[in-house]
Structure formats: structure tokens, C-alpha cells
Design an enzyme around this catalytic site. Sequence first.
Site, PDB file in Angstrom:
ATOM      1  CD  GLU A 363     -14.049 -17.222  14.984  1.00  0.00           C
ATOM      2  OE1 GLU A 363     -13.354 -18.145  14.354  1.00  0.00           O
ATOM      3  OE2 GLU A 363     -15.142 -17.163  14.893  1.00  0.00           O
ATOM      4  CB  THR A 364      -7.895 -19.662  17.776  1.00  0.00           C
ATOM      5  OG1 THR A 364      -8.910 -18.975  18.739  1.00  0.00           O
ATOM      6  CG2 THR A 364      -6.540 -20.193  18.507  1.00  0.00           C
ATOM      7  CB  VAL A 365      -4.166 -19.846  13.678  1.00  0.00           C
ATOM      8  CG1 VAL A 365      -4.924 -19.029  12.599  1.00  0.00           C
ATOM      9  CG2 VAL A 365      -3.062 -18.876  14.464  1.00  0.00           C
ATOM     10  CG  MET A 445      -7.304 -23.833  15.858  1.00  0.00           C
ATOM     11  SD  MET A 445      -7.534 -23.421  14.057  1.00  0.00           S
ATOM     12  CE  MET A 445      -6.432 -24.460  13.148  1.00  0.00           C
TER      13      MET A 445
END
Length: 555
Positions: A363-365, A445
Site C-alpha cells: 500500500e503506497t502513494v 504504486m
Amino acid sequence: MVISFLANAQDRLTGKSFDTRSVVMAQHGMACTSHPLATIAALDILKKGGSAIDAGIAANAVLGVVEPEMNGIGGDLFAIVYDAKTKKLYGLNASGRSPYSLTLEEFKKRGLEYIPAGGPLAVSVPGCVDGWFELHKKFGKLPMNQILLPAIYYARNGFPVADEAAYYWKGLNDHFGKLPNVVSVYLPDGKAPGTGDIFKNPLLANTLEKIATGGRDIFYKGEIARSMDAFMKKNGGFLSYNDLAGHSSSWVEPVSTDYRGYRVWELPPNGQGIAVLEMLNILEGFDFSKITFGSPDHIHLFIEAKKLAFEDRAKYYADMDFARVPVDRLISKEYGEARRMLIDLNKASSKFSAGDSLLRKGETVYLTVADSAGNMISLIQSNFLAFGSGMVPDGLGFFLQNRGQLFTLQEGQNNSYAPHKRPFHTIIPAFVTRNGQPFMSFGVMGGSFQPLGQVQVLMNIIDFGMNIQEAGDAPRIDHQGSSDPRGNKSEGVGQVYLESGFSFETIRKLMEMGHKIGYQLPGSYGGYQCIRYDPLTKVYFGASDPRKDGMAAGY
């Protein structure tokens, strides 16, 4: 009486059949993020005279408030900056290291084969805040208390929860509800906020205000560091005040390869960016002017290149202060040619190994910003898995990351756990130049999918002639089952996952070639943001992934 009408009245007038929206165009600045409030915050900073880097920090801070499942000040950060004044690219590795006091022997004593994702053992030093201040010191214009003001405002006064955040929030209680402070901070009234509900985080607002006025040292050497230290000691953790006080980011030289006249830039390990360069060097030897997008040949060659690069990723990629990583060799044209010769044009490979020289989710931005002076930032930031480790330090209002889970507990590997070592990282910013000029700042992402997503975007633009929005909207290809840096070995041919939009004829042909085709839930194909620059017209073009809640906007 004959009545005529347009049967395709609701189709777009321009673009590919899968195109969702037009490219955004502006002359003075552009911001592309995964949340509208972050995009607006970035534009506000630009309009107040801030640099692209100031605006990127502001957007990242807002994303940490409105998308806490994805990122925040308890996570790590990487960035590539194009500085218009020096006409150079600068790379920043703002990832944290493992605790000094946690050893491989401790894991053995507990009988663990892998580092658990939840709880204190996977927590490494959060590098984000130091990354902000390193970027600001080198490229900032506005004071940090002004840059962090939008994030503080939304944390203090609240914001409506977006669709994707609400989706992840639903599972928070089941995963981490028994860990300290999770319910009191993130589950008001004992339940997850739904889409459109107003969520406030006054503790995080207080923490951000302290950082805005007290600087990075209050986080790493001051009261925030002491609070984290006390919390971890109380809850069986190893992250300590000394780990935080000794932290520093690293300015690194980006590395690159040429792909059909476009120079693609990535950061060297401990991240996985050079897998993009390896894949491009392998694919460059095939003539895609004679291969159509979405055809069996396109997908087959792409998947086989991925398998080859990921075997090297599993063996070599790690903290280069602890391990020998032959970067120059791995990204060389000669090496790409040698690896390319291993591909069977008609059959899926069941076994590749590295050359001689739980990663699925993340989970990344990712965000990118450009300003009127021509500066651009490609920035990616993450807690790793959704809501990180689930550890919320007393009184601070944020999750600590669980990036340490990506170490292997097998001895003698490049990515074997060791104290004060950076783990293998999945998050990778990217940049493209052409004829020495900035061409594109972008990222995708999505954990181990990120190299696959980046290569697909580049092929869509360079090989298949798509604009930057079409390149992100196009249906995507994923492959799982390669060896990984935690010690998991290749699963034969692995599994190919195709997003909706590929024909049944293509799927059938791939199966005949020996590929195993599977289905995975939406949300597994990453999220893309991009800014392209035209040096002749001095116009920025922005694109944002419809799979996320964000937007591109300029002025």
C-alpha cells in the site's frame, strides 16, 4: 418518419476505447496525486510561490492524513528531483534501517521463518520526515510550517473519507483492532468510517504541528522520538531512541538505460527500480512496431522479460552498504542481450534462474509535481502493507510501517536480516529524459507490481503510441510466482493475471503457449500518476489513474 440518432453518443470523441479522460494541460504548474485534496494542496503551494518540491511535500503530508492505509510519517520515502537550475537529476533514498538491538538470533529464538507483518517486529525506522527535510533543505522555497498547513488543517478539522480508503478501513478492526491505540485513534465510536464520513485525527494534527515548528529533530531526537521509544519498549518492540537519533537519508545517483531514444532513470537498490531497466534492455531487442498492444506476442515477451529480471531481483537487490549488488552489470545492454537469448518465443518458461553476475501486495502513494521554473519531483511513499504494522504510538496519531517484513531470515543472502540495515524495498519513483531534456516524471504504486506497471506504461507510450492518460488507462498485465528477496523460490511458470480488456482469443493463445491464466480482484494492478513536459511549448501534460481516487490538475 425516420428518426436518426448517434448510437455512440456517450463514447469519447478522442482516444483509445479504454481511455477514461483527457490529458490535463497547463503552462505554469501541474500536480498529479491519488487524492484530490492532495492535488489541490500542491497547487495551492505552487500558487503561493513554492517550488515543485515544496508542493510535493505538502501533497505527501496531506496523503498521510487522508490515506492512512497507504502512507504517512511512520513510513519511508524515495524521490527523484529534476532541478531546472543545474539541469540535473537528484535521487533521495529516505528509507529507514532495522533496529540495532534486534538480531537474526532473536528471530531464530522465536522459531520464526518470516518476520510477522503485524506488530512490533517488522517496524524499521520511519524515514519519511527526514526525507521531507532533506528535500526541503536542498530545493525548498517556502517555510515548512506553511507547507504542512494543509495536512494539519485536514487532520484537525476533518475530511470526507474517499472510496478506496473506506474499503481498506473496513478491515482495520479485524486485522489490528487488538493492537494499542488503533480503535481509539482510527475507529471512532468503535467502527470504521465509511465513504463520505468525516474523519478527524487531532493527535496527528498535533504531531504535524510539532514537526512544522520543531523541524526534523523533534521527530528523531525530541519528544516524538522519546514517545516512540517508550511505546515500543512497552509493547515488545525493538525500535529505540538511538535508532531514530542515528537515522539519516542518503542522496544517491540515479541510474539509467536508453530505451529506443528515451533515457529511463531509477534509483539503485535497496529498491527494485533497476528491474525496470533490466526488463527494458531485454525487451528492446524485439521489434514492437510489428507487434500490437494486447496481442499474445506482446504479453508473452513482457512476462518472460519480467521472469528473468525478477530472478536477479531475488538474488541481488538489497542494502548496498551490506551486500555486493552488481548494478552496472545488471543494467548493461550486453547483460540484457544475454538474458534475452533465454526466451523461447513460442513457449512459457517453467524455470529461470538469476544471471551470473508476500511481495505481491503493497500500500503506497505516488505523486508528481512540476512548477513554473521547470523543476519536477517524482516521489513515492509508503507504510508497506495496509496500515503498516498496526502499531500506533501513544499520543502521536500515525501508524508505524512494517517494511522490515521484507527481510529474509535465511542466512547468507544479500537481503538477510541484520541490525541497522535497510530492507529490500518495493517503492520506486521513475523519471524519463529525452535528448538531455526532462520528458516525463511518473510512477506506479503496487508492491512488486511496480516494475511491471512502469514497463507497461513506457511500452504503451514508446512502442504503442499512446498518450500519457491512455498509457495508464490501458488494461494491465500482472505475473506472480517469481522468486523473491524473502527467500521464496520460483513457482514454475507462475500465474498470469490480465485486467479486463484483453480478448478471449489472446487468452486462449497464451494458454496454448503454456501460460497459466488466473483472476485476481480489482486493486491488484497498481495506481499511476504522470507529468510529461514539452520543452518547445513549455506545456505540462498530466495524467492520473482511474483505479485510484485522485486527479491531475494544473494552472
